[in-house]
Scaffold this active site. Structure first.
Site, PDB file in Angstrom:
ATOM      1  N   ASP A   1     -71.855   9.541  11.576  1.00 30.25           N
ATOM      2  CA  ASP A   1     -71.177   8.318  11.949  1.00 30.25           C
ATOM      3  C   ASP A   1     -69.679   8.511  11.664  1.00 30.25           C
ATOM      4  O   ASP A   1     -69.266   9.493  11.037  1.00 30.25           O
ATOM      5  CB  ASP A   1     -71.769   7.116  11.190  1.00 30.25           C
TER       6      ASP A   1
HETATM    7  C1  GLC Z   1     -69.339   3.013  14.197  1.00 25.89           C
HETATM    8  C2  GLC Z   1     -70.818   2.683  14.122  1.00 25.89           C
HETATM    9  C3  GLC Z   1     -71.665   3.511  15.036  1.00 25.89           C
HETATM   10  C4  GLC Z   1     -70.864   3.863  16.269  1.00 25.89           C
HETATM   11  C5  GLC Z   1     -69.733   4.781  15.844  1.00 25.89           C
HETATM   12  C6  GLC Z   1     -68.823   5.148  17.021  1.00 25.89           C
HETATM   13  O1  GLC Z   1     -68.756   2.949  12.936  1.00 25.89           O
HETATM   14  O2  GLC Z   1     -71.419   2.692  12.839  1.00 25.89           O
HETATM   15  O3  GLC Z   1     -72.823   2.739  15.340  1.00 25.89           O
HETATM   16  O4  GLC Z   1     -71.686   4.522  17.210  1.00 25.89           O
HETATM   17  O5  GLC Z   1     -68.951   4.220  14.811  1.00 25.89           O
HETATM   18  O6  GLC Z   1     -68.164   3.998  17.471  1.00 25.89           O
END
Ligand code: GLC
Length: 715
Positions: free
Chosen positions: A257
């Site tokens: 993440d």
């Molecule tokens: C965010 C979220 C994740 C998302 C990623 C890219 O913090 O936790 O669900 O896909 O970053 O935006």
């Protein structure tokens, strides 16, 4: 030698780490840009993946740099949060779960994939599969609701919808199931907080949907930000390597993440970026999203002997294999090459409208307040969500621009051209000002019906949007009370439409309103879908995929509770209950009314004795005793009263739908395999135990509304 091995042989360490790096991009007027790094990095091959770059032209520009100007010409993988639609938005996942319709779930994912591929994307950071039983957590909006059995079916449908028939197709996206694992039970519903649950809860509630995604061939998985019992998921080798890859057989790519690898330092298990990068790589995380930990930390980790080049190569292989599976080497410009036709876009809007109407949950409908009379003379539309098109998008609006979203006001005006529709916000969504209440209430004079549009701002749910008190924000309650008071004097019915990314704590509202609809956030066609239901063009059929608490203190509350040794008994002080509020939810899991009135009778279980290899056929008759045609969803639950482990009071095992005209009776048939009644025994291994199991069928997870029978399982 195949392409991947040949590339590996030629790649420098910097190029290898580039393939393990995903950096946020964007599109300014002057053209695409790369956060934290220049486009030189793409030309140098030291960035191999991007997120948040959208649009055929910007994608082509960046892809051309990678393919035609870098030394090895490895194409970029570009991902985006296509959570519930891309430019055309469907209902938020929590709302769409309430359709209880796998074909629709797959169809909206397929359409979202087509639209996203036309924008040059090759990966969606979806489906989000985090089971949630705590409406305080904002990401409840993005997920499958409270039930693991339902989450499994959503996982299957969404992965197949997003990935299509073959990953290499120009309209296929790599799905990235997230967030592995058990993000939903964050402490006190607080976003990004620690998670500490039992191994049993992990394996019974939170793992099944990811196992289903793996079985469905999901291309990628994203670990959660959170720790699980002290081990952050991004470095959780036991769960990522041993369970996910080892036991469940996941062979795809793990994408961290956003900055999650760098955050291992804040979690307190890594002293610096080198240690953080080493922990993540050894746990099996292949792509570092936005921490730049792999590019900056792994060279040092190699020097310190914390990782080996073989471990780096293993991850690079997985990333290159995914790019190969997506056809990016064969034709990197395939996605985004063909603009969609206006007919395709029109068809998609029609689908969005139909799915949105079916996601609406009719929570209450006293004295058949709804549907509206055929041609009302005057309607009064009050509340901050009445004319708020941008808010209809919900928290993850991706590429869904504010323009083109249909508000409640616009939808009703289009559906009722001959009706005078007066509208006033009264108050803002979450501001303290009450000045507009009096003027709004005056509009009620002479109205055939008053429609209150209340709820949350789209950004009050989703990521980083936990609410300690998930009630109506701002001064909306004051507005509603004033409207109820005036409506009582006028003898006018009040219909409340709630917009939210979670169940709201509104027992007072449910008590006073004549009708209540949960409209969640329905996406681009929200206003038209709501008008379709209010005017009976569509009979409501949506159900809630999550329990609605009656009080804050009840949370977490869910239907599949385990029994207590002292079950609630109002006549016995020493039993499981509160002194100040009922144990019962405001609305149970699966609740949802229609414009029909359904009764169930004549439950038949055949056979009533079966071995593990057999199935029981469950049949029940359903009658529509109402005056309008409608569709009913009949749920199948089981209750295993005596086992080697205390089993939940109810467990969802199936559902079926039946559409009936007024006075019509039909039979619903469901089949339940005895093998599906295995559970995790005391040692957490699957067991099949002899004995009686109750079979219960009915409209929701409220035992008082269920017909029950018993089967006997034999070895
Ligand atoms: C965010 C979220 C994740 C998302 C990623 C890219 O913090 O936790 O669900 O896909 O970053 O935006």
């Amino acid at each position: 030698m195949n392409r991947i091995e040949s590339l590996l042989d030629r790649m420098t360490l910097a190029e290898k780490l580039g393939q393990l790096t995903m950096t946020a991009a964007g599109y300014a007027v002057t053209g695409p840009f790369i956060a934290g790094d220049s486009t030189d990095a793409i030309k140098a091959g030291t960035i191999g993946n991007l997120l948040n770059l959208v649009g055929p032209e910007p994608v082509r520009q960046m892809q051309r740099l990678a393919v035609e100007e870098s030394r090895l010409g490895i194409p970029l993988l570009i991902g985006f949060d296509v959570i519930h639609g891309h430019r055309t938005l469907f209902p938020i996942p929590l709302a769409e779960a309430g359709l209880f319709d796998p074909a629709s779930w797959a169809l909206t994912a397929r359409e979202a994939a087509r639209e996203a591929c036309a924008d040059g994307l090759a990966m969606a950071f979806a489906p989000m599969l985090d089971v949630s039983r705590d409406p305080r957590w904002g990401r409840t909006a993005e997920g499958p609701g409270e039930d693991p059995w339902l989450a499994v079916r959503i996982a299957r449908a969404k992965v197949s919808g997003l990935q299509g028939a073959a990953l290499a197709d120009a309209e296929s996206l790599a799905a990235c199931a997230k967030h592995f694992c058990a993000y939903g039970p964050v402490t006190a519903g607080r976003e990004y907080a620690s998670v500490d649950i039992s191994e049993r809860t992990l394996r019974e509630i939170h793992l099944p949907a990811f196992a289903a995604a793996v079985q469905a061939g999901v291309a990628a998985i994203m670990p959660a930000f959170t720790d699980l019992a002290g081990i952050p998921m991004t470095a959780n080798a036991a769960l990522l390597r041993d369970t996910l890859r080892g036991q469940l057989g996941f062979g795809g790519v793990l994408v961290s993440d956003y900055n999650a690898i760098g955050e291992l330092i804040r979690h307190g298990i890594a002293a610096d970026l080198a240690e953080a990068a080493a922990l993540a790589l050894k746990a099996g995380v292949d792509i570092d999203m936005m921490a730049d930990a792999y590019r900056r930390g792994l060279p040092l980790a190699l020097e310190r002997g914390l990782v080996t080049m073989e471990q780096i190569d293993t991850s690079v292989r997985r990333v290159l294999r995914l790019k190969e599976q997506l056809g990016l080497f064969d034709d990197p410009y395939r996605r985004g090459a063909t603009p969609e036709s206006s007919e395709q876009l029109a068809q998609r809007r029609k689908l969005a409208r139909s799915v949105a109407a079916r996601a609406i949950v009719l929570l209450k409908n006293e004295q058949e307040t709804l549907p509206l009379p055929p041609a009302p003379r005057r309607l009064c539309l009050i509340g901050p969500l009445a004319d708020a098109p941008a808010e209809m998008r919900g928290p993850w609006w991706a590429a869904g621009e504010p323009e083109g979203q249909v508000s409640v006001l616009a939808g009703l005006r289009a559906a009722l051209p001959g009706t005078e529709i007066l509208q006033a916000s009264g108050v803002a969504i979450d501001e303290p000002r009450k000045a507009g209440i009096a003027k709004a209430v005056e509009l009620c004079e002479g109205a055939d019906a008053i429609i209150l549009c209340l709820g949350e701002r789209a950004t009050m749910s989703g990521e980083a949007a936990s609410r300690a008190s998930p009630e109506l924000p701002g001064q909306q309650r004051a507005l509603a009370e004033a409207v109820f008071k005036r409506a009582a004097k006028l003898g006018c019915r009040v219909i409340v439409i709630l917009f939210s990314g979670r169940p709201l704590i509104v027992p007072w509202l449910a008590g006073k309103a004549d009708a209540v609809l949960a409209a969640w956030f329905l996406g681009s066609e929200a206003g038209n879908a709501i008008a379709d239901v209010l005017t009976c063009r569509v009979s409501p059929s949506g159900r809630t995929a999550i329990t609605w608490p009656r009080a804050l203190g009840q949370m977490p509350i869910f239907y599949a509770q385990r029994p207590s040794g002292r079950p609630a008994n109002p006549d016995d002080h020493f039993t499981s209950k509160y002194l100040d509020v009922s144990n019962e939810p405001l609305y149970p899991f699966g609740h949802g009314l229609s414009y029909g009135r359904f009764t169930l009778q004549d439950l038949h279980l055949t056979p009533d004795k079966l071995s593990e290899k057999e199935s029981v056929e469950v049949q029940v008759d359903v009658t529509n005793a109402g005056a309008r045609a409608a569709e009913e969803t009949v749920f199948l639950f089981t209750r295993d009263k005596l086992a080697s482990v205390a089993r939940p009071l109810l467990e969802l095992r199936g559902f079926a739908k039946i559409a009936l005209r007024p006075g019509e009776t039909g039979t619903v048939s469901l089949s339940l395999a005895a093998a599906d009644l295995r559970f995790l025994g005391p040692d957490l291994l699957p067991v099949f135990e002899e004995g009686e199991v109750e079979i219960l069928v009915g409209p929701c997870a409220d035992r008082s509304q269920l017909l029950a029978g018993t089967i006997r399982l034999c070895k």
